[in-house]
Enzyme design. Structure first.
Site, PDB file in Angstrom:
ATOM      1  CG  ASP A   7      -4.601  67.815 -11.556  1.00 48.30           C
ATOM      2  OD1 ASP A   7      -5.523  68.198 -12.457  1.00 48.30           O
ATOM      3  OD2 ASP A   7      -4.461  66.830 -10.936  1.00 48.30           O
ATOM      4  CD  GLU A   9      -6.461  63.554  -8.951  1.00 48.34           C
ATOM      5  OE1 GLU A   9      -7.859  62.840  -9.440  1.00 48.34           O
ATOM      6  OE2 GLU A   9      -5.694  63.506  -9.722  1.00 48.34           O
ATOM      7  CG  HIS A  57      -8.507  59.846  -7.065  1.00 49.39           C
ATOM      8  ND1 HIS A  57      -8.860  59.067  -5.952  1.00 49.39           N
ATOM      9  CD2 HIS A  57      -9.690  60.850  -7.359  1.00 49.39           C
ATOM     10  CE1 HIS A  57     -10.248  59.460  -5.684  1.00 49.39           C
ATOM     11  NE2 HIS A  57     -10.881  60.449  -6.642  1.00 49.39           N
ATOM     12  CG  HIS A 152      -5.123  60.655 -13.046  1.00 48.65           C
ATOM     13  ND1 HIS A 152      -5.221  61.658 -13.875  1.00 48.65           N
ATOM     14  CD2 HIS A 152      -5.193  59.532 -13.583  1.00 48.65           C
ATOM     15  CE1 HIS A 152      -5.009  61.009 -15.052  1.00 48.65           C
ATOM     16  NE2 HIS A 152      -5.406  60.016 -14.886  1.00 48.65           N
ATOM     17  CG  ASP A 157      -1.912  63.942 -12.577  1.00 44.26           C
ATOM     18  OD1 ASP A 157      -1.097  63.196 -12.680  1.00 44.26           O
ATOM     19  OD2 ASP A 157      -3.049  63.924 -12.800  1.00 44.26           O
TER      20      ASP A 157
END
Length: 236
Positions: A7, A9, A57, A152, A157
């Site tokens: 994942d 960001e 986030h 997040h 995640d």
């Protein structure tokens, strides 16, 4: 089989507009078991973070000011994921950003050329058509605890997605330990982590094969479906 649940960001939504990756989180699985190895890195994007992205986030430019740039960790990241199958929720988004970062680094080969890719969002939509298939929705559907997820975070995640993916594809439950994404500004982490929830040395699951009568009855049902369906039965 080696899999990397991944994942990211980012500073915004569009890599074509110059938005950048600011966090990468990866969790390693081997033969559907967590190995205890992960890759986690915050990154200095050299640009502002969109307000909408920051609301998701919670990562600030001030926090990233002393973090390495993607070029500083690119080789280590590539070494960690190379040859593995990547499991990503909404893969085009993360791959679009990571491929853009790789091109800036001078690596023009996309990640899909050195890794297999499984998009867990596509998989969830196939399994649950017409339903909500966000990561939060899947956690609720499969009973995966995500109560500690207020914002997040790429590593957090990835850990949650690993749990969801294992349950969704094999009925296994919560194999990953609850690793908290920390704010340690130190470089990439690839270390042993907490033990998994279930004993990794437990006996293998018992496999119960269908009887010949069950196989015959199944085949007859498929034949009926095939005759009634315009395009036949997919199971053939």
């Amino acid at each position: 089989m080696r899999q990397i649940v991944l994942d990211t960001e980012t500073t915004g939504l569009e890599p074509e507009q110059g938005h950048r990756v600011i966090e990468i989180g990866c969790v390693e699985l081997f033969n559907r078991r967590p190995t205890g190895r992960h890759f986690h890195q915050y990154l200095q994007p050299d640009r502002e973070i969109d307000e909408g992205a920051a609301a998701v986030h919670g990562i600030t430019a001030e926090f990233l000011a002393d973090k390495p740039r993607f070029a500083d960790v690119a080789d280590e990241f590539l070494a960690f994921v190379s040859g593995a199958e990547l499991v990503i929720h909404n893969a085009p988004f993360d791959l679009g950003f990571l491929n853009a970062e790789l091109r800036r680094y001078g690596h023009n080969e996309p990640l899909s050329a050195i890794c297999g890719v499984v998009d867990s969002l596509v998989l969830a939509r196939q399994m649950h058509p017409g339903q909500r298939n966000s990561l939060d929705a899947l956690c609720k559907r499969y009973g995966v605890n995500n109560e500690h997820r207020e914002l997040h975070g790429a590593l957090l995640d990835a850990q949650i997605l690993a749990d969801v993916y294992l349950v969704m594809t094999g009925g296994q439950t919560s194999l990953l330990a609850d690793l908290q994404a920390d704010n340690d500004p130190s470089p990439t982490v690839q270390t042993e982590v907490s033990p998994v929830h279930l004993d990794p040395n437990r006996p293998p699951l018992r496999v119960i094969s269908a009887s010949s009568d069950e196989i015959a009855r199944h085949a007859s049902i498929i034949d009926l479906i095939s005759g009634a369906a315009e395009k036949g039965a997919l199971w053939h």
